[in-house]
Design a protein around this motif. Structure first.
Motif, PDB file in Angstrom:
ATOM      1  N   PHE A   1       0.832  -1.198   0.000  1.00  0.00           N
ATOM      2  CA  PHE A   1       0.000   0.000   0.000  1.00  0.00           C
ATOM      3  C   PHE A   1       0.870   1.252   0.000  1.00  0.00           C
ATOM      4  O   PHE A   1       1.620   1.497   0.934  1.00  0.00           O
ATOM      5  CB  PHE A   1      -0.913   0.026   1.232  1.00  0.00           C
ATOM      6  N   MET A   2       0.732   2.065  -1.038  1.00  0.00           N
ATOM      7  CA  MET A   2       1.434   3.349  -1.144  1.00  0.00           C
ATOM      8  C   MET A   2       2.920   3.182  -0.878  1.00  0.00           C
ATOM      9  O   MET A   2       3.441   3.626   0.138  1.00  0.00           O
ATOM     10  CB  MET A   2       0.868   4.343  -0.146  1.00  0.00           C
ATOM     11  N   ASN A   3       3.605   2.546  -1.771  1.00  0.00           N
ATOM     12  CA  ASN A   3       5.025   2.256  -1.624  1.00  0.00           C
ATOM     13  C   ASN A   3       5.860   3.408  -2.183  1.00  0.00           C
ATOM     14  O   ASN A   3       6.338   3.345  -3.301  1.00  0.00           O
ATOM     15  CB  ASN A   3       5.320   0.952  -2.373  1.00  0.00           C
ATOM     16  N   PRO A   4       6.042   4.495  -1.410  1.00  0.00           N
ATOM     17  CA  PRO A   4       6.776   5.650  -1.949  1.00  0.00           C
ATOM     18  C   PRO A   4       8.264   5.344  -2.070  1.00  0.00           C
ATOM     19  O   PRO A   4       8.888   4.874  -1.126  1.00  0.00           O
ATOM     20  CB  PRO A   4       6.514   6.753  -0.934  1.00  0.00           C
ATOM     21  N   CYS A   5       8.807   5.628  -3.232  1.00  0.00           N
ATOM     22  CA  CYS A   5      10.249   5.462  -3.507  1.00  0.00           C
ATOM     23  C   CYS A   5      10.736   4.042  -3.227  1.00  0.00           C
ATOM     24  O   CYS A   5      11.903   3.841  -2.891  1.00  0.00           O
ATOM     25  CB  CYS A   5      11.075   6.457  -2.709  1.00  0.00           C
ATOM     26  N   CYS A   6       9.861   3.079  -3.296  1.00  0.00           N
ATOM     27  CA  CYS A   6      10.192   1.656  -3.038  1.00  0.00           C
ATOM     28  C   CYS A   6      10.747   1.431  -1.636  1.00  0.00           C
ATOM     29  O   CYS A   6      11.451   0.445  -1.396  1.00  0.00           O
ATOM     30  CB  CYS A   6      11.158   1.121  -4.082  1.00  0.00           C
ATOM     31  N   LEU A   7      10.444   2.319  -0.704  1.00  0.00           N
ATOM     32  CA  LEU A   7      10.948   2.155   0.657  1.00  0.00           C
ATOM     33  C   LEU A   7      10.362   0.922   1.345  1.00  0.00           C
ATOM     34  O   LEU A   7      11.049   0.251   2.117  1.00  0.00           O
ATOM     35  CB  LEU A   7      10.648   3.402   1.495  1.00  0.00           C
TER      36      LEU A   7
ATOM     37  N   MET B   1       1.608  11.648   1.046  1.00  0.00           N
ATOM     38  CA  MET B   1       1.181  11.585  -0.354  1.00  0.00           C
ATOM     39  C   MET B   1      -0.320  11.303  -0.477  1.00  0.00           C
ATOM     40  O   MET B   1      -0.944  11.719  -1.447  1.00  0.00           O
ATOM     41  CB  MET B   1       1.968  10.498  -1.096  1.00  0.00           C
ATOM     42  N   THR B   2      -0.896  10.633   0.503  1.00  0.00           N
ATOM     43  CA  THR B   2      -2.321  10.295   0.449  1.00  0.00           C
ATOM     44  C   THR B   2      -3.186  11.516   0.734  1.00  0.00           C
ATOM     45  O   THR B   2      -4.236  11.697   0.101  1.00  0.00           O
ATOM     46  CB  THR B   2      -2.642   9.182   1.465  1.00  0.00           C
ATOM     47  N   ILE B   3      -2.786  12.343   1.659  1.00  0.00           N
ATOM     48  CA  ILE B   3      -3.589  13.514   2.034  1.00  0.00           C
ATOM     49  C   ILE B   3      -3.818  14.437   0.833  1.00  0.00           C
ATOM     50  O   ILE B   3      -4.976  14.789   0.550  1.00  0.00           O
ATOM     51  CB  ILE B   3      -2.955  14.251   3.232  1.00  0.00           C
TER      52      ILE B   3
END
Length: 133
Positions: free
Chosen positions: A67-73, A117-119
């Protein structure tokens, strides 16, 4: 595997029906006797320590990966979590703790960036929709 069934009758119990049937392998063991091994039997003892409670954060990392994997972190945190679990299984608690600490830090950053990023993804469309009304 082909088994032949033989009924065992003993002269002592000749008046009673047989109580069991013997397989071919069991008959061969009974006739030949148990194997005689000159070496004493060996045993293996496994010591399980109760202090191996190093958290590896695999579930949290998997959640951040899906769920919401920002920058593949989240994916990187998952890799470190698996490395931590492997180190724990081998018994290297120091290495497991180091990998778990890195996975925890990456998970925290993935969660923060995911929320940040979701907000805007929710607020901006709502503002656009209200502006066009």
């Amino acid at each position: 595997m082909n088994h032949t069934v033989q009924t065992v009758f003993s002269p002592v119990n000749s008046g009673q029906p047989p109580s069991y049937e013997m397989l071919k392998e069991e008959h061969e063991v009974a006739v030949l006797g148990a194997p005689h091994n000159p070496a004493p039997p060996t045993s293996t003892v496994i010591h399980i320590r109760s202090e191996t409670s190093v958290p590896d954060h695999v579930v949290w990392s998997l959640f951040n990966t899906l769920f919401m994997n920002p920058c593949c972190l989240g994916f990187i945190a998952f890799a470190y979590s698996v490395k931590s679990r492997d180190r724990k299984m081998v018994g290297d608690l120091t290495g497991a703790q180091a990998y778990a600490s890195t996975a925890k830090c990456l998970n925290i950053w993935a969660l923060i960036l995911g929320i940040l990023m979701t907000i805007p993804l929710i607020v901006i469309p709502v503002l656009i929709y209200q502006a066009h009304r």
